[in-house]
Scaffold this motif. Structure first.
Motif, mmCIF file in Angstrom:
data_model
loop_
_atom_site.group_PDB
_atom_site.id
_atom_site.type_symbol
_atom_site.label_atom_id
_atom_site.label_comp_id
_atom_site.label_asym_id
_atom_site.label_seq_id
_atom_site.Cartn_x
_atom_site.Cartn_y
_atom_site.Cartn_z
ATOM 1 N N ILE A 190 5.455 15.344 39.110
ATOM 2 C CA ILE A 190 5.533 15.236 38.036
ATOM 3 C C ILE A 190 6.040 16.471 37.011
ATOM 4 C CG2 ILE A 190 3.415 15.035 35.789
ATOM 5 C CD1 ILE A 190 3.114 12.658 37.727
ATOM 6 N N GLY A 191 5.760 17.366 37.638
ATOM 7 C CA GLY A 191 6.826 18.718 36.477
ATOM 8 C C GLY A 191 5.759 19.750 36.262
ATOM 9 N N ALA A 192 6.606 20.825 36.736
ATOM 10 C CA ALA A 192 5.576 22.021 36.497
ATOM 11 C C ALA A 192 4.465 22.603 35.474
ATOM 12 C CB ALA A 192 6.378 23.398 37.286
ATOM 13 N N GLY A 193 5.215 21.819 34.461
ATOM 14 C CA GLY A 193 4.418 22.492 33.250
ATOM 15 C C GLY A 193 3.011 22.069 32.827
ATOM 16 N N ALA A 213 8.031 15.619 27.425
ATOM 17 C CA ALA A 213 8.721 15.321 29.127
ATOM 18 C C ALA A 213 9.192 16.870 29.755
ATOM 19 C CB ALA A 213 9.817 14.029 28.444
ATOM 20 N N VAL A 214 10.173 17.542 28.137
ATOM 21 C CA VAL A 214 11.133 18.467 29.276
ATOM 22 C C VAL A 214 9.574 19.773 29.220
ATOM 23 C CG1 VAL A 214 12.264 20.353 28.356
ATOM 24 C CG2 VAL A 214 13.105 18.219 27.336
ATOM 25 N N ASN A 215 8.879 20.105 28.551
ATOM 26 C CA ASN A 215 7.662 20.722 28.294
ATOM 27 C C ASN A 215 6.686 20.630 29.506
ATOM 28 O OD1 ASN A 215 8.463 22.737 26.905
ATOM 29 N ND2 ASN A 215 8.689 21.421 25.342
ATOM 30 N N PHE A 216 6.895 19.374 30.119
ATOM 31 C CA PHE A 216 5.682 18.419 31.099
ATOM 32 C C PHE A 216 6.600 18.806 32.164
ATOM 33 C CE2 PHE A 216 2.727 16.705 28.698
ATOM 34 C CZ PHE A 216 1.167 16.965 28.922
ATOM 35 N N SER A 217 7.848 18.612 32.251
ATOM 36 C CA SER A 217 8.916 18.981 33.718
ATOM 37 C C SER A 217 9.169 20.233 34.284
ATOM 38 C CB SER A 217 10.197 17.889 33.425
ATOM 39 O OG SER A 217 9.875 16.515 32.876
ATOM 40 N N PHE A 248 10.318 11.086 32.904
ATOM 41 C CA PHE A 248 8.564 11.912 32.975
ATOM 42 C C PHE A 248 7.451 10.144 32.346
ATOM 43 C CE2 PHE A 248 4.921 13.418 30.369
ATOM 44 C CZ PHE A 248 4.661 13.519 31.110
ATOM 45 N N ALA A 300 13.427 15.129 34.228
ATOM 46 C CA ALA A 300 12.148 15.071 32.336
ATOM 47 C C ALA A 300 12.544 13.924 31.703
ATOM 48 C CB ALA A 300 12.689 16.766 31.250
#
Lengths: 492, 492
Positions: free
Chosen positions: B330-333, A155-159, B137, B134
């Motif tokens: 969603i997220g920048a990752g 979640a942290v890495n996608f966000s 997510f 996050a």
């Protein structure tokens, strides 16, 4: 009072959106002029047999956006604020304006480069170059590593944004791999992860190329490089290639230029740049203030000898920019490659990468880093080398039998393709390719394969044959079909 | 005869590679000159206590690359082919040459733009703008969709290039979403999937910008846009912003320019561009042969009204280029965004996208397409809107209590941030941000948040506060800490 709206009750668009769109479009096209009175939401709901709330939602939306307004006690009207506005140009006028647009003439210079695309229908047996065999994709390991990464801090890495130069663990893994397989010993912070080697080329283009730049490429050479550099304004200067690779002595002594080369397995001839020329090339770059782009696109796949060390590995002058790709060994669908840069270029290249895309997606990078660290990449390389060597052997035998011993093949020591030169009595290569296509076999002349060269270099006698994605029996069947075409071509 | 090599027997590099590297480096640095005799593989193996085969592999490698040669009956020698080569430049000479390099001076113009990066240490409570939470997510759905995609044709999709303009199912899902949420009805083939909105900006830059281009941006406005366009040679012309958004009447009548705007939620002020100005802006573009870049970065997150239709939705003149992003929702990752283009620009934009990276990675696109098609994106939007609205409410209350009722807040109708203007008696915003940082709270002045504006526009009285990634109790605790700093700042 009502509106005749042909509502679609089983479609994807909600009723309120259909009403919103209907009214908005009529205001914008001038059918409903300023001050035009609309039905009340109650009237509209009754006439269209919809819930009143649906009509109210549509009107709310139109009101918020300033298209309509409700005057207490009087009703709902198209807004006065639109009174003073220019009527939008007629479609015809707009078309005329577009034809005369200076900006649109400017963009017309861009053309899509040649590459394999799944939108193009391909024949059953396809010798398109540079394509790995999907059947060898390491699916189960990839799946396991995907799950592991999704279980841990996903979640942290996608966000959030990651490191703009790329996942550091991946850069470490690439640095170790380069030392082991390419004789190239670099620090992870000299590596930038890119969206395939293609983005790496663009970073080089943005760093160096403007309208006054001369960019040297191998002739024959990889056409997409010329397209990229031309798109940044470069003038392309071809440099001949012979059996020892790029003819370094043909490079000019006037300085501040760039040269693109494929020293380990020249595209498309397969020539290997000799050590003498490698050193001469680096000396030339240092002497004339030039930079060398080494595209090491498929050199990890080599059959009969240890892989040659990269040109960058003997560069003591910080003149070589190394382009790597995972498209040939893993696959183009992960869109991952990398640049290895001399220390003097690292910070500017990271800036260009950041300006361009703020770094790469997290998940594929994390999976690939684990794939390399756990030794799967090395194992996969061994596996595909063995498979592709067997396919190459079958191809060479099949060509000698099917097309005859006069066919000259080069570049067979490694990579995913060979270059075949046909003897004159077999007729033009393009005619053979056309017949083969009809027989379900994709054969490509250098031009069709995106090679850029001066006219008539290959005299319509050459084919660039990628064989890695075809299994041994498929290669045999395909070449039999080509042999069957041959009589017709040679006769006709 | 032997070589003194300090072999590392427990390292990652194999013994043969250590031998290879040792000898190669000494040949290249001139320690072993042409004709220098090396020990035999038997002698080397004995002296280093390694298997003879290991020594032979290292020598094979060096021989293949042309460094050494074995003369029958005489032994192994450093190659004669190196005789005539120039000695590589001394490090000192190389440094001088690099300092004078015209090409290196050219690259020095690139600087990395401001953005959040995990390499920067952030305080415990961080009000950096534009960051989603996050903790919201949609991890379990994402995981399920990932597994489904990996189970179905993954190998083929990983192995090959996809559609250069993006996964078609994803473009269809985006088109449906835009119609539903943004009032923008377009065909999927007008959409290009990009590596975040950032790549979309670059495609616009490559299409239109050269050294003679004037590029208008909102003042105050998003600094990264100015950086990107300057990197392509544009001259940046700021255009004032007021409570109704971009002051369209300030745009020049001289034509063929571009303007960048954030009409739904102006960055950083949060102003909404009025309908009158929207139509005037499009009329201006049509009249002067200009193009408008609409950056719709966070407009899907809106609290107190239905989302405003996009500016592009009222464009009948094909003058608006729409930039979308999944980084905020969603997220920048995942690095996914998109461009929606007028028909006249589609083919040139796809060409630029192809030249730049040959399309996007397969997996993230396929997952996102399913996520949207199955309705999860809509559900996720509802979920984050609810959560962020509650956080905004808490923030507004906490600011009024902690900093006093004179604090002016704008842009609170939606998005992931508000702009706060501090009254004079609270002292300079930068001083408060510095104190807050020490107290574990990340506050950012517009300048620190990457806003570009003319000097003293905000008079050191403003803060750009992103609140979406902080939970309600965290916001309360953070603002209490800021309030505690305040006495010191206001007093000092």
């Amino acid at each position: 009072m009502s509106l005749l709206i042909d509502l679609q009750r089983d479609g994807d668009v909600t009723l309120q959106e259909q009403i919103y769109r209907f009214i908005r479009d009529r205001i914008l096209d001038g059918s409903y002029r300023n001050g035009f009175q609309l039905p009340s939401t109650r009237e509209l709901a009754q006439s269209l047999k919809i819930a009143r709330n649906t009509a109210m939602l549509a009107y709310d939306w139109l009101t918020t956006e300033g298209y309509i307004e409700t005057r207490r006690g009087a009703g709902t009207f198209v807004c006065e604020t639109l009174t003073d506005m220019e009527v939008p140009a007629e479609p015809r006028q707009a078309a005329v304006r577009r034809r005369n647009s200076a900006l649109l003439r400017k963009v017309a210079r861009y053309e899509t480069p040649v590459l394999i695309s799944r939108t193009t229908k391909r024949p059953r047996f396809d010798f398109w170059y540079g394509k790995p065999d999907a059947r060898l994709f390491p699916g189960s390991v990839w799946r396991r590593l995907t799950l592991e990464n999704l279980s841990h801090a996903a979640a942290v890495n996608f966000s959030d944004y990651g490191d703009q130069a790329g996942n550091f663990a991946l850069r470490q893994a690439i640095a170790e791999h380069l030392g082991r397989v390419r004789g190239l010993f670099v620090r992870p912070d000299q590596i930038i992860v890119t969206a395939g080697a293609q983005e790496g080329l663009n970073i080089v283009g943005r760093l160096f190329v403007s309208a006054d730049t001369t960019f040297h490429i191998e002739d024959p050479g990889y056409g997409a490089v010329a397209s990229v550099m031309e798109s940044y304004g470069a003038e392309i200067a071809p440099v001949p290639v012979d059996g020892d690779g790029l003819c370094v002595e043909c490079l000019p002594e006037s300085g501040q230029t760039l040269v693109y080369t494929t020293p380990s397995h020249q595209f498309p001839t397969g020539a290997v740049l000799s050590l003498a020329r490698r050193q001469a090339l680096i000396d030339w770059a240092e002497r004339t203030d030039a930079f060398i782009i080494e595209d090491d696109y498929d050199s990890e796949i080599v059959f009969d000898r240890p892989p040659l060390a990269a040109l960058a590995s003997i560069d003591r002058c910080e003149r070589v920019i190394y382009l790597g790709s995972f498209s040939k060994v893993i696959g183009a669908g992960i869109r991952l490659g990398y640049l290895v840069l001399p220390a003097s270029l690292v910070s500017a290249a990271i800036a260009v990468k950041s300006l361009g895309s703020y770094g790469n997606p997290w998940l594929d990078q994390a999976i690939l880093a684990d794939f390399m660290r756990e030794g799967h990449f090395q194992a996969h390389l061994r596996r595909v080398r063995t498979a592709y060597r067997a396919r190459r052997d079958v191809l060479l035998r099949a060509l000698a039998v099917g097309l005859g011993p006069e066919v000259e093949v080069s570049g067979q020591e490694g990579g995913l393709h060979v270059l075949c030169r046909l003897p004159p009595h077999l007729g033009p290569a393009s005619a053979l390719a056309a017949k083969a296509w009809e027989a379900g076999v994709g054969l490509y002349t250098p031009e069709q394969a995106g090679v850029r060269t001066h006219a008539a270099h290959f005299g319509d006698r050459a084919l660039v044959m990628g064989y890695a994605a075809l299994q041994e029996d498929e290669i045999e069947r395909a070449i039999s079909r080509v042999a069957a075409c041959l009589d017709g071509t040679a006769a006709g």
